[in-house]
Each structure stands twice: as C-alpha cells, then as structure tokens.
Design a protein around this motif. Structure first.
Motif, PDB file in Angstrom:
ATOM      1  N   UNK A 352       0.839  -1.209   0.000  1.00 39.46           N
ATOM      2  CA  UNK A 352       0.000   0.000   0.000  1.00 39.46           C
ATOM      3  C   UNK A 352       0.871   1.254   0.000  1.00 39.46           C
ATOM      4  N   UNK A 353       1.985   1.226   0.741  1.00 45.73           N
ATOM      5  CA  UNK A 353       2.912   2.365   0.730  1.00 45.73           C
ATOM      6  C   UNK A 353       3.420   2.621  -0.684  1.00 45.73           C
ATOM      7  N   UNK A 354       3.797   1.572  -1.380  1.00 42.26           N
ATOM      8  CA  UNK A 354       4.304   1.731  -2.743  1.00 42.26           C
ATOM      9  C   UNK A 354       3.221   2.251  -3.690  1.00 42.26           C
ATOM     10  N   UNK A 355       1.973   1.846  -3.472  1.00 44.96           N
ATOM     11  CA  UNK A 355       0.878   2.355  -4.316  1.00 44.96           C
ATOM     12  C   UNK A 355       0.720   3.864  -4.165  1.00 44.96           C
ATOM     13  N   UNK A 356       0.998   4.383  -2.961  1.00 50.05           N
ATOM     14  CA  UNK A 356       0.897   5.821  -2.757  1.00 50.05           C
ATOM     15  C   UNK A 356       2.083   6.597  -3.290  1.00 50.05           C
ATOM     16  N   UNK A 357       3.196   5.914  -3.563  1.00 49.47           N
ATOM     17  CA  UNK A 357       4.416   6.603  -3.997  1.00 49.47           C
ATOM     18  C   UNK A 357       4.712   6.457  -5.483  1.00 49.47           C
ATOM     19  N   UNK A 366      -0.492  -2.741 -11.253  1.00 50.68           N
ATOM     20  CA  UNK A 366      -0.922  -4.153 -11.239  1.00 50.68           C
ATOM     21  C   UNK A 366      -0.019  -5.038 -10.389  1.00 50.68           C
ATOM     22  N   UNK A 367       1.296  -4.843 -10.496  1.00 46.79           N
ATOM     23  CA  UNK A 367       2.239  -5.650  -9.723  1.00 46.79           C
ATOM     24  C   UNK A 367       2.048  -5.423  -8.220  1.00 46.79           C
ATOM     25  N   UNK A 368       1.897  -4.166  -7.822  1.00 51.65           N
ATOM     26  CA  UNK A 368       1.754  -3.842  -6.403  1.00 51.65           C
ATOM     27  C   UNK A 368       0.414  -4.327  -5.855  1.00 51.65           C
ATOM     28  N   UNK A 369      -0.631  -4.229  -6.662  1.00 54.40           N
ATOM     29  CA  UNK A 369      -1.926  -4.737  -6.216  1.00 54.40           C
ATOM     30  C   UNK A 369      -1.887  -6.250  -6.033  1.00 54.40           C
ATOM     31  N   UNK A 452      -4.172  17.480 -11.018  1.00 54.76           N
ATOM     32  CA  UNK A 452      -3.017  17.444 -10.118  1.00 54.76           C
ATOM     33  C   UNK A 452      -3.462  17.398  -8.659  1.00 54.76           C
ATOM     34  N   UNK A 453      -4.487  18.194  -8.322  1.00 57.27           N
ATOM     35  CA  UNK A 453      -5.011  18.186  -6.948  1.00 57.27           C
ATOM     36  C   UNK A 453      -5.598  16.822  -6.602  1.00 57.27           C
ATOM     37  N   UNK A 454      -6.336  16.262  -7.539  1.00 57.04           N
ATOM     38  CA  UNK A 454      -6.949  14.958  -7.299  1.00 57.04           C
ATOM     39  C   UNK A 454      -5.893  13.866  -7.156  1.00 57.04           C
ATOM     40  N   UNK A 455      -4.864  13.906  -8.006  1.00 54.90           N
ATOM     41  CA  UNK A 455      -3.804  12.919  -7.899  1.00 54.90           C
ATOM     42  C   UNK A 455      -3.101  12.972  -6.553  1.00 54.90           C
ATOM     43  N   UNK A 456      -2.809  14.188  -6.082  1.00 55.14           N
ATOM     44  CA  UNK A 456      -2.170  14.335  -4.773  1.00 55.14           C
ATOM     45  C   UNK A 456      -3.088  13.857  -3.655  1.00 55.14           C
ATOM     46  N   UNK A 457      -4.396  14.077  -3.808  1.00 56.03           N
ATOM     47  CA  UNK A 457      -5.350  13.639  -2.787  1.00 56.03           C
ATOM     48  C   UNK A 457      -5.382  12.115  -2.686  1.00 56.03           C
ATOM     49  N   UNK A 458      -5.382  11.445  -3.826  1.00 56.18           N
ATOM     50  CA  UNK A 458      -5.357   9.980  -3.805  1.00 56.18           C
ATOM     51  C   UNK A 458      -4.041   9.467  -3.211  1.00 56.18           C
ATOM     52  N   UNK A 459      -2.922  10.111  -3.554  1.00 53.78           N
ATOM     53  CA  UNK A 459      -1.627   9.690  -3.002  1.00 53.78           C
ATOM     54  C   UNK A 459      -1.632   9.788  -1.477  1.00 53.78           C
ATOM     55  N   UNK A 460      -2.133  10.896  -0.966  1.00 55.93           N
ATOM     56  CA  UNK A 460      -2.182  11.088   0.489  1.00 55.93           C
ATOM     57  C   UNK A 460      -3.061  10.030   1.145  1.00 55.93           C
ATOM     58  N   UNK A 461      -4.182   9.722   0.519  1.00 57.02           N
ATOM     59  CA  UNK A 461      -5.095   8.715   1.080  1.00 57.02           C
ATOM     60  C   UNK A 461      -4.426   7.343   1.145  1.00 57.02           C
ATOM     61  N   UNK A 462      -3.673   6.988   0.109  1.00 58.26           N
ATOM     62  CA  UNK A 462      -2.953   5.717   0.125  1.00 58.26           C
ATOM     63  C   UNK A 462      -1.870   5.704   1.210  1.00 58.26           C
ATOM     64  N   UNK A 463      -1.212   6.835   1.426  1.00 58.03           N
ATOM     65  CA  UNK A 463      -0.166   6.885   2.451  1.00 58.03           C
ATOM     66  C   UNK A 463      -0.763   6.764   3.849  1.00 58.03           C
ATOM     67  N   UNK A 464      -1.928   7.369   4.083  1.00 60.21           N
ATOM     68  CA  UNK A 464      -2.615   7.205   5.368  1.00 60.21           C
ATOM     69  C   UNK A 464      -2.986   5.732   5.569  1.00 60.21           C
TER      70      UNK A 464
END
Length: 487
Positions: A352-357, A366-369, A452-464
């Motif tokens: 999950x960390x890698x999916x956010x990064x 696909x590999x990370x999932x 760009x805002x949406x992409x950053x929002x999804x990244x933050x959600x994955x990191x949480x």
C-alpha cells in the motif's frame, strides 16, 4: 463439539462435502456483493445526486454486517447453523430487492444496511459451520476452496458490475442477487440438515446489538461529516462523537453482564484472539479501501470506463486467493499460523505504501496490487484458524463471528475514514471535495490543476492507509507461538 457442549454425530466424508458445497454457494452470494458494487459507485452517486454520501453506500452495508456477524454467530450456536444461515440469506435478498428499487440515495443506503445484515451473517455462519465438522489443522485445506469462491467473485464481480452499469443500469447489479439468493437458500438448507442443532436455548443479546448499532452509526456519521466539510468541533459533531463514546461504553458494560453476550469479552483475554482480531480489522480495511479507491482513481484521473476500471482490480482479486491458498498449504504442513500472519501484515504495509508513492510509474500498479493481495490472503485464513484454535469448542461459533465482526468493523471504519481523507484532500484548496468528485466523474477532461489536486489527494489517502497497515505488522510481532490442533 456442538454448541451445547455435547459431541455431535460424526459426518461422513460425503456429508462433509455436501455441507461444504452448500456453504460455498452461500459464500459466493455474499462475496459477489462485496465486489460487484464498488465499480458502480461514481455512476450511482452522479445519478442519485449524492456524491457526498457515496461512502455510506459502502459504510451502511458494513455497519449492518458488523452488527450481524456476532448476532448470527451466537444465533447459530443457540439455534443451529441451518436456521441462522437461512435467516441470513433472506435478509440479504430483501436488502437486494430494496437496493434495486431505490429512487434516492437515502433509500439505497437503508437497503444496503439491510443487505449488509444478511451478507455479514452468511460469512460468519458459513465459517462457523465448517469449524464444527473439520479439525483446526485441516481447516487450512478447506480455506483453499473458500478462496476459490473469492477468486470467482472477485474477478466476476467487478467485471459483471461494470458491464451491467455501462450497458444496462446499476440497478441490475442488485436484481442479479435475487435468483442467486433463492438458489443458495435451497441448496444450503438441504446441505446443512445433518449439522447438529443444540438442545438448549438461551436469550440473544438484543440490547447489546442495539447499543453497538447506535454507537457505530454515530461514530461513522461523525467521521463522514468531516469529509463533507463539517468541522469536528461543531456542536453537532461533538454530539455525534460524544454519543458514540457513550453508546460504545454502554455496549462494553452490557457485554460484561449479559448471560449470552453478543461479543464475549472473555475471548479478548486470550492473546491470540485479541491480536488476530486486530490483524483482521486492519487487513479487511485495506481490502475494502483498495476495492473502492483503485477503480475510483482510474475513473476520475484517467477517465477509464466502468468496465475497464473493474479490470484494474484483477491483480488484487487474484492475489488474495493465491495468498490464501499458500496459507492453507503451509498451515496443513507446519501446523502453525504466526509466521503467515507476520509475513502477510508486512507485505500489505509495503504494498500500500508503494501504491501511494508510484502512481505515475507505468506498470507498477498491477504488480503492487497483486503483491498486496497475496499479503491480505496470507492473513485472513491464518488469523481465523488461529482464533478458532485458541478457544474451547463450545465457543467456536461466537469466536468465528467475533473474527468476522473484527473484519467488518475494520472495513466500516476504514472506508469512512479513508473516504473522508480523500474528500478533505480534494477540498483542501477551499472548494468542496464532493463537487470536485462530480467534476472528475462528469464526461470530458478536467483541467490540469484539478487533475493534479486529485492525484495528490489519492496519493495522500494511500499513504494514510499504509500507515494504518504498518500498525498491523507491529501487532503481529507480539503473537504467541501455538500449534494447531489435529482433532
């Protein structure tokens, strides 16, 4: 041993296989619904004009399943698995009918809660029924077949849901459950006729169920309203969180004095039960969150069609059953579960960390999932079998239900928390998160700043989500070593 403490009639191999087929069909019914709805959520929110309430389509189902799992687990201990499973399937079918006819978002949310009561109960009762007729060390082998059902449901569910939504209507997702439910009811009732029924009766903890329901609803309302822009310090939010705290404290007090508690607190005095429930809580949070966030990200950021976004979940849905298959084989040979739980928790946190990064890295998702799915699959059967192995035979039904309760609770809290995180991040520039979601779902390309805002929002959600997953890995390190019984 049967729920009343007596030795049950021994089933032949043919009878065990018949029981298992009936349970597999019932499990398929519940497993399909957990996967078939996620890909249609953006379309449902847009058509019913309830994008800000979208999390409740998932959360209401999960609240219902959270409350019903210990309730029906106890009902199975008291009245028999056949009666409990039949009631669970009927609740599920009635809820599906209500969803198919839903003219508004509040109606759909209420019907999903009813459907959740049935879906959660089906899984709890089916797992407990297997525990009555199969020894702990052998259960890993049977978990492989449950995993096969989840393969079918996980692959077919999103694809069928996407195709039905794209070419007919999202309503057909729920109409499909009616014939499947009636078939599962007929087959499972015949299969479970030989599973022992207890001769004693005891009261069901209705007060505990009501207190738990009220507390969870208040808690999740408070969390979800933060994502809708309501400040946590407002009087209504303080009332929601305060009410949740009071009701949940009252629930704990009720469980300590009830003659037949919904969730026996004594079970949590057993370290294996306590820690394994924590692992299931976090693991299922990750599974449900990924099942919702991944297709949502594909549709909003990359304008993928509903069916195409569903295919993006295939690595996750294949990885989970593969991990469960490996766990079953390893448990059968080693007679232990701890290493599987530790390895699974660590793999999920890393995935999950890698999916956010690595959102912008081609081919990484696909590999990370798939890797994350394997980690989740390693945790689920090993943690469930560890719990069943750690309790006396007369408590195996309620212990199984408690494990499923922990999973459902994690999913309910997790989807509310992470969807709120996403909405808050989407609205971080001063706008409304729900409004930005509507803009992203609408046809046509959004401007680069919005993307760009949406992409950053999804990244933050994955990191949480990854930080939460890491806590499960820490918990797993404290699991005691214990050998699985072979009887």
């Amino acid at each position: 041993m049967s729920p009343d403490g007596t030795q049950p009639a021994r089933l032949t191999d043919a009878e065990i296989r018949a029981v298992f087929v009936g349970l597999l069909l019932a499990m398929l019914l519940a497993a399909l619904d957990q996967n078939i709805v996620a890909v249609a959520l953006p379309r449902i929110g847009a058509e019913l004009q309830g994008m800000g309430m979208l999390a409740w389509v998932v959360s209401s189902y999960l609240i219902g399943s959270t409350v019903s799992t210990p309730l029906f687990g106890k009902l199975g201990d008291l009245a028999g698995r056949r009666t409990a499973l039949s009631g669970a399937i009927l609740f599920f079918v009635l809820g599906a009918l209500g969803c198919a006819l839903a003219p508004s978002m509040p109606w759909l949310i209420a019907a999903r809660a009813l459907q959740g009561i049935g879906g959660g109960a089906v899984i709890a009762v089916a797992q407990a029924a297997i525990a009555e007729v199969v020894a702990p060390r052998e259960r890993g082998r049977y978990q492989i077949y449950f995993s096969g059902v989840h393969v079918v449901a996980s692959v077919a569910g999103p694809v069928v849901g996407g195709l039905l939504t794209e070419h007919l209507s999202w309503h057909w997702i729920f109409w499909l459950n009616l014939p499947l439910g009636m078939l599962a009811l007929a087959v499972s009732r015949k299969a479970l006729a030989r599973v022992p029924v207890p001769r004693e009766r005891a009261p069901v903890d209705v007060a505990g169920a009501l207190l738990l329901t009220g507390g969870l609803v208040a808690l999740l309302v408070g969390i979800t309203r933060i994502g809708m822009g309501v400040g946590p310090g407002t009087p209504s939010q303080l009332a929601a969180f305060g009410g949740a705290g009071l009701l949940l404290c009252a629930f704990v007090r009720q469980e300590g004095r009830a003659p037949e508690p919904l969730v026996p607190l004594s079970l949590f005095a057993i370290p294996t039960v306590r820690l394994s429930c924590c692992i299931l809580f976090v693991g299922y949070m990750q599974l449900i969150a990924l099942s919702v966030l991944v297709p949502m990200r594909s549709q909003m950021l990359f304008k993928a069609a509903t069916g195409a976004s569903a295919l993006g979940l295939v690595p996750l849905t294949f990885g989970g059953p593969l991990g469960a298959y490996l766990a079953g084989r390893i448990m059968l040979r080693s007679g232990a579960t701890r290493l599987l739980q530790v390895a699974g928790a660590g793999t999920v946190a890393a995935g999950v960390l890698a999916l956010g990064l690595t959102r912008t890295l081609p081919g990484a998702e696909p590999l990370l999932l798939g890797l994350t799915g394997i980690g989740i699959g390693l945790q689920f059967p090993s943690s469930l079998v560890a719990i069943q192995n750690a309790v006396p035979g007369r408590h195996v039904g309620v212990a199984t239900a408690t494990a499923v309760f922990a999973r459902s609770l994690g999913a309910a809290v997790g989807i509310a928390l992470l969807s709120t995180t996403l909405l808050v991040c989407l609205g971080g520039s001063g706008g409304s998160g729900a409004a930005m979601m509507r803009e992203l779902v609408a046809s046509g390309a959004a401007d680069s700043a919005t993307l760009a805002t949406a992409g950053a929002a999804f990244d933050t959600t994955f990191l949480v989500s990854a930080a939460i997953a890491a806590s499960s890995f820490v918990v797993s390190l404290f699991l005691p070593h214990s050998a699985l019984r072979s009887h």
